[in-house]
Design an enzyme around this catalytic site. Structure first.
Site, short mmCIF file in Angstrom:
data_model
loop_
_atom_site.label_atom_id
_atom_site.label_comp_id
_atom_site.label_asym_id
_atom_site.label_seq_id
_atom_site.Cartn_x
_atom_site.Cartn_y
_atom_site.Cartn_z
N ASN A 566 40.66 40.86 29.45
CA ASN A 566 40.89 42.64 30.59
C ASN A 566 41.05 42.24 32.11
OD1 ASN A 566 38.02 41.75 31.07
ND2 ASN A 566 37.68 43.39 31.93
N CYS A 568 38.91 41.60 33.81
CA CYS A 568 37.17 40.73 34.75
C CYS A 568 37.34 39.49 33.77
CB CYS A 568 36.27 41.29 35.49
SG CYS A 568 36.86 42.36 36.82
N GLU A 570 36.01 39.33 30.67
CA GLU A 570 34.82 39.20 30.44
C GLU A 570 35.10 39.85 29.09
OE1 GLU A 570 34.18 42.79 32.90
OE2 GLU A 570 34.91 41.47 32.89
#
Length: 921
Positions: A566, A568, A570
């Protein structure tokens, strides 16, 4: 419970307090008498239990125990006698009542103190300034009320150490002028207190409390409530008034009116407002509190209750669950993600954090994906787009008999869409494009963030990430060739991983060698890898993420493929044309779960149980902007429980980040969180049923995240996965529970960056090491001086915190390493991100990764990057089995303003080994 009950009397014979003197509010000194505490505590109990409880054994026992706690606490603070302010004594009474589990009595005591404070403010004669006047709201003039300013400062400083109220007031007065707007007087106090945070961290709380006073006045006016009430008096009325106003203004869901508002109002804990630092409260004020015509309608505890109510709408007993959820949020033990905080309880309850899409290889699919991006971004969703299926530059277009322009022109449109459609006007739009390393456009993709070249082929406002198969790293290590293809010629590589990918990739290479595939390119694998690392250093992008660990350890292999992470890095969920993956995030405040030098496992268990329930509720309540997201979320029900405050937890444990003990703590704390999270999801499955696609999952096969490490091991060559696989807990009960009931959620854990919610709570971000010990933080709420309170606490303990130390920290950009009088132990403990060997970050992340069913946002820091260092670091990350990495950080960020000459800059080091570069020779 009166203030006079704690006023002085002849000294008692208490062993530790016989020489103690009490500072009254008027500044006079009198002797301390412990019996007065008993009187005050008795009155507090009687106020709740009624006069009929007077003289009972239970009451007498409770009063005695609380009184003893208060006397002992004061005695410990002033063992050799001394002076204590009456407000400090009252603070200890509150604390003792709370520790005794007497919440209602403590609440009554807080209400009484607030009422007495308000009465003193009303009864006190106005102290007019001899020269300055203020302009009131109706246009009239009046003398500046010095007495009110003094009272506001006094209340803000209550219970805090190192606060010079007199000089704070004096400095604020210097910033006033004759005829100033009445509302600007309090702002002057706030700005003055704010400027002192770097000298004394407690000024952060002083500033927050002054801001809270401003918020009290603003919210009371906006809700039509009396402005002369204390917060404790205002809160019970404010909740109902807010819900009525919010529904009336069409901000809140009408279902919010169905709650038992008086019951919920009684559960509010006004004293928890005192937990806030300035950055946290200012962030809420600027970006989170609901408002109408720019006037805030929410107070902090009303805000947390609104979020809790919104998450409880579908519960069997929504009122009880709302109180449970509120207590978890308002205690700062756990914090929901920003979209949840923004939108819970509103008419558009888009509560999810992350959306992952796969872009299809036709115009309808491409522009449909861009439209989906806009709709999802509007409601505060972060986006990850998988662009690998889109054919490469030069590929044949059958419909027009032309040639494709590749992915780059479309990514320019994605970039501009992210700028145009921000997240509800509350934060910037954010998207990350992913591309697999075998795609023919990979070399142009690597250059999207460069500041040179054709601007029409640059995307400066979006993020990019490499989706790297294990085979590329194998070829790098073997110094072999790497072949680039267009997905139009090798379409199934997109959906293959592990040994199946290796076999098929080699098949396509053979076809290219035989002339059956015309559009391909061969380059040395090392050359491509070096270019990846070079542009990563130069531009911060594309990030390095690993395709095979994400898929081989995915619990959902039976239903699809993880094609990207995604925004970020994670989240690792399947995507397809029919499904947009959605993840719902929240983070445990690890620092709040350290008690007496160790992890409070029982408290963590309670936190995780409630947090997983809250996250699961998001899925059913959530507003879905596009149907593919709804389909995926309801079918798989993934959530991502993470953590924040890891660095603060290490401070409390007395551990440096860069040590074996910290790595071990990363392991054991993550194992505990994983244990409780998986168990909580299985318990929810027993109550609500397993998620729809459970059958065939790794969960259903009794393969937990720790077991899935073996699946990755099977697909790696010998020696290419070197990671710890030990456990410390008895996992048999969890395995049995999962086998019996299944899982409520396909995925349960993911460690997000927590950039904003950690500011609200006042702890370090996520799993990050401390950036600096003194710096200026910039975000959408402005610039904030941040000083490391743990460092200040430890320096005070050895009598080293003074103005000289502040100036030293400024001079050395928040570093303690070159301060000669700094103890070596503290130099190690307070080493900052760029002073820690990044390999320690990887080692700690590897220990967490084995317990995670998703991934973690792992930033890596290098003060002086070089090609060899970067190569070693990212190969280590791959070798340790990490699924993803996030930003590569190098020096160069906003720092604290220096009051001394700036140290000479470090020489620039070339990003990659280059024989023509002087820095490399």
């Amino acid at each position: 419970m009166s203030a006079s009950a704690l006023a002085a009397a002849p000294p008692s014979a208490a062993a530790d307090t016989h020489t103690l003197q009490v500072i009254k509010r008027n500044g006079t000194l009198v002797g301390f008498n412990a019996s007065k505490i008993s009187v005050a505590v008795t009155k507090a109990f009687l106020a709740v239990q009624g006069d009929q409880a007077a003289g009972s054994v239970a009451l007498n026992t409770a009063v005695r125990e609380v009184t003893e706690q208060v006397v002992q606490a004061i005695g410990r603070r002033l063992q050799a006698g001394g002076k204590v302010h009456i407000e400090d004594i009252q603070d200890q009474v509150e604390l003792a009542l709370m520790r005794a589990g007497e919440q209602k009595v403590a609440r009554a005591y807080v209400l009484y103190r607030e009422e007495q404070s308000r009465k003193r403010a009303v009864d006190a004669p106005m102290e007019a300034h001899p020269h300055l006047t203020v302009k009131k709201a109706d246009g009239s003039s009046a003398p500046l009320d010095l007495g009110l300013m003094k009272l506001q400062v006094e209340q803000a400083a209550t219970g805090l150490q190192g606060i010079d109220s007199a000089s704070l007031l004096e400095d604020a007065l210097r910033n006033l002028y004759d005829g100033i707007e009445e509302t600007e007087v309090l702002e002057a106090l706030i700005m003055t207190a704010r400027s002192r945070i770097e000298q004394e961290p407690d000024y952060s709380q002083v500033t927050a409390r002054l801001l809270l006073e401003q918020l009290r006045l603003e919210a009371a006016l906006a809700l039509g409530l009396p402005q002369n009430q204390s917060l404790a008096e205002l809160y019970p009325q404010a909740l109902a008034a807010f819900v009525d106003a919010g529904v009336g203004y069409e901000l809140l869901d009408e279902a919010m009116l169905g709650f038992d508002l008086p019951r919920l109002a009684e559960a509010l804990r006004p004293e928890r407002d005192l937990q806030f630092g300035f950055l946290g409260l200012q962030t809420l004020y600027d970006r989170y509190f609901l408002h109408w015509n720019e006037a805030r309608l929410e107070l902090p505890q009303v805000f947390f209750m609104r979020v809790a109510m919104g998450l409880s709408l579908r519960e069997d007993d929504p009122n009880a669950r709302a109180i449970e959820f509120y207590n978890l949020l308002s205690s700062f033990d756990y914090m929901a993600s920003t979209p949840t905080l923004f939108n819970s309880g509103t008419r558009h309850s888009q509560l999810s954090s992350c959306y992952l899409t796969t872009v299809q290889d036709d115009l309808e699919g491409i522009y449909g994906a861009i439209k989906d991006n806009a709709l999802l971004s509007k409601w505060a969703g972060g986006l990850g787009n998988d662009w690998t299926p889109v054919r490469a530059l030069g590929s044949h277009i059958k419909g027009t008999n032309g040639q494709s322009q590749g992915i780059v022109p479309f990514l320019k449109v994605v970039n501009d869409t992210a700028v145009a459609v921000n997240q509800g006007g509350k934060r910037k739009g954010a998207v990350c494009a992913y591309l697999e390393s075998w795609h023919m456009d990979i070399e142009e993709f690597l250059e999207l963030r460069k500041n040179t070249g054709d601007e029409r082929r640059r995307t400066h406002d979006m993020n990019t990430a490499n989706w790297v198969p294990d085979l590329l790293l194998e070829r790098v290590r073997d110094d072999r060739e790497w072949t680039l293809f267009s997905p139009s010629d090798a379409p199934d590589l997109h959906d293959l991983y592990g040994n199946a990918f290796r076999t098929r990739y080699e098949h396509y290479e053979a076809q290219a060698a035989a002339g059956k595939i015309k559009l391909f390119k061969q380059i040395p694998a090392k050359q491509l890898w070096r270019k990846m690392l070079t542009v990563l250093f130069e531009t911060g992008h594309p990030w390095i993420t690993f395709k095979d660990p994400c898929n081989l350890r995915s619990p959902q292999q039976h239903t699809g493929v993880v094609h990207s992470s995604n925004l970020c890095t994670e989240i690792t969920l399947n995507t397809s044309a029919e499904e947009i993956a959605v993840c719902n995030l929240g983070s445990v405040n690890l620092a709040a779960h350290i008690r007496d030098g160790k992890l409070d496992v029982e408290r963590l268990e309670r936190t995780v149980n409630t947090a997983v329930r809250m996250l699961d509720n998001v899925i059913d309540i959530n507003f879905y902007a596009v149907p593919q997201a709804r389909n995926a979320n309801l079918r798989h029900r993934p959530v991502g429980l993470g953590l924040m405050g890891f660095q603060d937890a290490l401070y409390q444990l007395g551990l440096p980040y860069a040590c074996a003990e910290a790595v071990e703590f990363a392991d054991t704390s993550m194992e505990q969180l994983s244990y409780f999270a998986i168990r909580a999801s299985a318990q929810l499955a027993a109550e609500r049923g397993a998620y729809a696609s459970y059958e065939g999952s790794l969960w259903q096969q009794c393969i937990l995240p720790i077991d899935s490490v073996g699946l990755l091991q099977e697909n790696r060559r010998p020696g290419e996965l070197v990671t710890d696989q030990q456990s410390h807990l008895d996992w048999a009960p969890v395995r049995e529970l999962v086998a019996r009931h299944g899982m409520r959620n396909s995925n349960v854990m993911a460690i997000a960056p927590t950039a904003t919610i950690s500011n609200i709570v006042g702890v370090s971000q996520s799993i990050e090491p401390a950036y600096q010990n003194l710096f200026v933080k910039s975000n959408l709420s402005g610039e904030f001086t941040v000083v490391n309170p743990s460092l200040v606490h430890d320096l005070k303990a050895v009598d080293l915190w003074d103005k000289v130390m502040v100036n030293d920290l400024k001079f050395y950009d928040g570093s303690v390493q070159q301060i000669e009088r700094m103890p070596e132990e503290l130099k190690a403990r307070y080493a900052t991100a760029f002073e820690i060997d990044a390999r320690w970050l990887v080692e700690a992340a590897a220990r967490r990764q084995k317990w995670l069913d998703q991934a973690q946002s792992l930033n890596l820091y290098m003060a002086e990057p070089s090609g060899k260092k970067l190569d070693a670091l990212y190969q280590l990350a791959w070798e340790r089995g990490l699924k993803t990495t996030y930003y590569l950080r190098s020096l160069g960020a906003t720092g604290a303003e220096k009051s001394a000459p700036v140290a000479a800059p470090q020489p620039q080091v070339c990003s990659i080994d280059n024989p023509d570069c002087e820095a490399c020779q």
